[in-house]
Write a protein that holds these residues in place. Structure first.
Motif, PDB file in Angstrom:
ATOM      1  N   SER A 627       0.854  -1.086  -0.008  1.00 36.44           N
ATOM      2  CA  SER A 627       0.098   0.006   0.130  1.00 36.44           C
ATOM      3  C   SER A 627       0.911   1.330   0.045  1.00 36.44           C
ATOM      4  CB  SER A 627      -0.880  -0.038   1.395  1.00 36.44           C
ATOM      5  OG  SER A 627      -0.232  -0.101   2.451  1.00 36.44           O
ATOM      6  N   VAL A 629       0.523   5.986   0.058  1.00 38.40           N
ATOM      7  CA  VAL A 629       0.173   7.083   0.039  1.00 38.40           C
ATOM      8  C   VAL A 629       0.550   7.863  -1.147  1.00 38.40           C
ATOM      9  CG1 VAL A 629      -0.257   9.104   1.011  1.00 38.40           C
ATOM     10  CG2 VAL A 629      -0.584   6.984   2.331  1.00 38.40           C
ATOM     11  N   LEU A 634      -5.144   6.496  -1.528  1.00 39.12           N
ATOM     12  CA  LEU A 634      -4.394   5.387  -0.925  1.00 39.12           C
ATOM     13  C   LEU A 634      -4.408   4.169  -2.171  1.00 39.12           C
ATOM     14  CD1 LEU A 634      -3.115   3.765   1.407  1.00 39.12           C
ATOM     15  CD2 LEU A 634      -5.256   2.997   2.051  1.00 39.12           C
ATOM     16  N   LEU A 647      -8.240   8.728   0.469  1.00 42.58           N
ATOM     17  CA  LEU A 647      -7.605   8.530   1.427  1.00 42.58           C
ATOM     18  C   LEU A 647      -8.443   8.804   2.670  1.00 42.58           C
ATOM     19  CD1 LEU A 647      -4.527   7.807   2.483  1.00 42.58           C
ATOM     20  CD2 LEU A 647      -4.185  10.366   2.272  1.00 42.58           C
TER      21      LEU A 647
END
Length: 659
Positions: A627, A629, A634, A647
């Motif tokens: 994962s 950012v 996300l 997000l």
């Protein structure tokens, strides 16, 4: 990264804790363990190929068995492009990067991003995803033929160059001229415009690991001598087989040991190289049955006339740890099948050499070995870990600095940490024996790797499940039935000591620094008898090293997370405390999104990738592995594809299939 412990509080707390610490259960701790002699390990360069051949032949012959090498069978376990790049950097959205051990030292992973692009390799194909349009804008096939599915590959990224590290799989080039069947390849890819392969390096041996500082990558491969042993003769005794194998070793040319490298450029032209004898070193005691080779590639320059500038060690290694100045390669002791090794039918080395006859260790699942009157009683090989340090501060090949040896077995690279001129090493001895196993943290001088101090007796009857060193403080989790989290004061290298201990059920398999004075643990909850129950995420207050305590815990029954054994799978976004871990339950897979603050672990939601349906009506939920950012979104990655979620709300924004 923020300082984990407030300096003033730490100094006061450490001063208040006596050297004879008490555990959380009360009572005095056990007496300090007896100091252990580490022995001398040094690397010696060969003077010539004749010198190398003589030494390698004799050491390998002394260690060959009826089964070949390894004692017994091991237990398997463009200026325009530059201007474009600068313009892109100016508009790069805020983004996370690979979770690494040391700041500024990148580690290979299955996906990389620079904020504007997401680069991933799946099934032998590299793909570039534009983060603005959320579409695949380029791809390049790195393998030929029908092979590729499940092909393991990792990435490193520097500017418009990617290095793909591939182990196994099909053959990229039809002509195979070097080495054993392991198809290890390092592929340099130009990402500016339509991606294209600039060069492919095929080293002899298997890929171990790599580290990148700036644009310079140091890669470690491991190989065995390329020696053809004779077919066993019918009714031959084990002594006859050993003698035949030793004769084959003693006839082998030096070329059998020297690792080969094959480099193919963008035009398809192939050049071959061999590590030179004078660039091979060896420890004072070694087996001659394995070779470590360190390759250097500067992605800013690509592969130059120097090739990969390789150097080799006649040693073994399976753990790599790097800082901005040093690269460490460590060799864990091997596991063995319970086969009794017979004496060699040749002259044995003198006792003063420190060499020992090959020996094996029965596993709990196997019956005890009953030696006959003609067989020696099997002995357990000493559990020792060798560590080699290299200086990587200068361009070109690393420079050897020193070697050392410590008792016990490393858990992983987090068992090593360089700080203020010292290397801290955490190991467990007799990890398979519930009654005698215990763990120790050793402090070695970084320039000589000589022992300075040690603190032992950690987790009697247990083994290490996680370690984290942060500045002058260490954290160590051991487990069998309960989880002691130890805090260690390492400010005085000659007198490291335990300052605190917290006993809770379950364990943390990975420790990560949180906000100031906080430590995050990812692992398993367990019953008081030690039976695991499911994933737990713990938040510890470690602002007082004498009294660590757990502030909050989130528990997911009957589940597991890849972040327990692969720290790259853990995302922690310090700006908001957002955290993500892969989570797998029966018939359910996804990514658990958390908020980890100063006092609480809070669940925000679960992200899942689209259900995949196959012929015959079978369907499954893809397991999410990574994962990231990027801006206000996300991004999560599985083998099937990449998904983008908001997000703030976690609502789905895009799905990008990779198959």
């Amino acid at each position: 990264m923020k300082t984990l412990i407030r300096t003033a509080v730490t100094a006061a707390a450490l001063a208040a804790v006596t050297a004879a610490c008490t555990s959380s259960t009360g009572g005095s701790s056990a007496p300090p363990p007896k100091a252990t002699s580490l022995g001398a390990v040094r690397l010696v360069a060969y003077n010539s190929c004749d010198d190398a051949l003589a030494g390698l032949r004799e050491q390998a012959a002394a260690n060959v068995t009826a089964y070949g090498f390894g004692g017994v069978m091991p237990f398997a376990v463009a200026d325009d492009a530059a201007a474009e790049s600068k313009a892109r950097v100016a508009t790069t959205p805020e983004h996370s990067t690979t979770n690494v051990h040391e700041a500024g030292v990148d580690e290979p992973d299955l996906v990389k991003t620079d904020g504007n692009r997401v680069i991933t390799v799946a099934d032998g194909t590299l793909r570039i995803i534009d983060t603005a349009t959320r579409k695949i804008t380029g791809s390049v096939r790195l393998t030929e033929g029908e092979g590729g599915p499940g092909l393991p590959a990792d990435l490193l990224l520097s500017g418009d160059r990617a290095l793909v590290l591939m182990r196994g799989g099909d053959i990229m080039y039809k002509t195979r001229s070097i080495g054993p069947p392991a198809d290890t390849r390092y592929v340099v890819v130009d990402l500016a415009g339509e991606p294209k392969v600039l060069s492919t390096i095929r080293p002899q041996g298997s890929y171990v690991d790599a580290r990148m500082v700036g644009s310079t990558v140091r890669l470690v491969t491991r190989s065995q001598p390329d020696i053809a042993f004779p077919e066993p003769q019918q009714n031959a005794t084990e002594a006859d087989l050993i003698k035949a194998n030793q004769d084959a070793v003693r006839r082998a040319p030096v070329d059998a040991w020297l690792p080969k490298i094959e480099i193919t450029d963008a035009s398809g032209a192939v050049r071959k190289d061999t590590v030179k004898c004078e660039r091979v070193s060896h420890p004072a005691g070694y087996t001659g049955t394995s070779m470590l080779t360190l390759h250097t590639i500067d992605l800013a320059q690509g592969v130059t006339a120097a090739g990969t500038d390789p150097i080799s060690l006649a040693a073994d290694g399976d753990v790599v740890y790097g800082t901005g100045q040093s690269l460490y390669v460590a060799s864990n002791p091997r596991w063995w099948f319970p086969v009794v090794a017979r004496p060699l039918p040749v002259e044995e080395p003198p006792a003063s050499s420190g060499a020992a006859a090959p020996a094996v260790e029965p596993t709990p699942e196997d019956p005890p070995v009953r030696p006959s009157s003609t067989q020696p009683t099997p002995t357990v090989p000493p559990e020792e870990t060798e560590v080699h340090r290299f200086d990587i501060t200068r361009p070109g090949a690393p420079a050897y600095v020193a070697s050392g040896k410590v008792p016990g077995r490393l858990l992983n690279q987090y068992s090593l940490s360089e700080h203020d001129g010292h290397l801290r090493v955490a190991t467990t001895v007799n990890s398979g024996d519930e009654k005698t196993s215990s763990s120790t943290v050793y402090v070695l001088r970084a320039d000589t790797l000589a022992k300075v101090g040690e603190v032992g007796g950690l987790g009697k009857g247990e083994r290490i499940y996680s370690v984290r060193f942060i500045g002058p403080i260490g954290y160590c989790v051991t487990f069998r039935q309960v989880d002691p989290l130890y805090t260690l004061d390492l400010r005085d290298p000659a007198a490291p000591r335990v300052t605190g201990e917290l006993k809770i059920t379950g364990y943390s398999a990975y420790l990560h620094p949180g906000s100031e004075g906080r430590l995050i643990g990812i692992g398993q909850e367990a019953t008081e008898e030690g039976r695991t129950r499911g994933t737990q995420v713990s938040l510890f207050d470690v602002s007082d090293p004498a009294a660590p305590r757990r502030l909050s815990r989130l528990f997911q029954k009957d589940s597991g997370s890849g972040a327990e054994w692969d720290p790259h799978a853990f995302l922690y976004w310090p700006k908001t405390g957002l955290s993500v871990i892969p989570l797998n339950k029966a018939y359910e897979s996804g990514a658990l999104v958390l908020q980890i603050g100063d006092a609480e672990v809070k669940e925000l939601g679960m992200i899942k990738h689209p259900t995949q349906r196959q012929e015959g009506g079978y369907s499954y939920e893809p397991g999410i592995q990574r994962s990231m950012v990027i801006g206000d979104s996300l991004w999560t990655v599985s083998y099937e594809g990449v998904q983008v979620n908001d997000l703030a709300t976690l609502s789905s924004q895009a799905w990008i299939p990779l198959r």
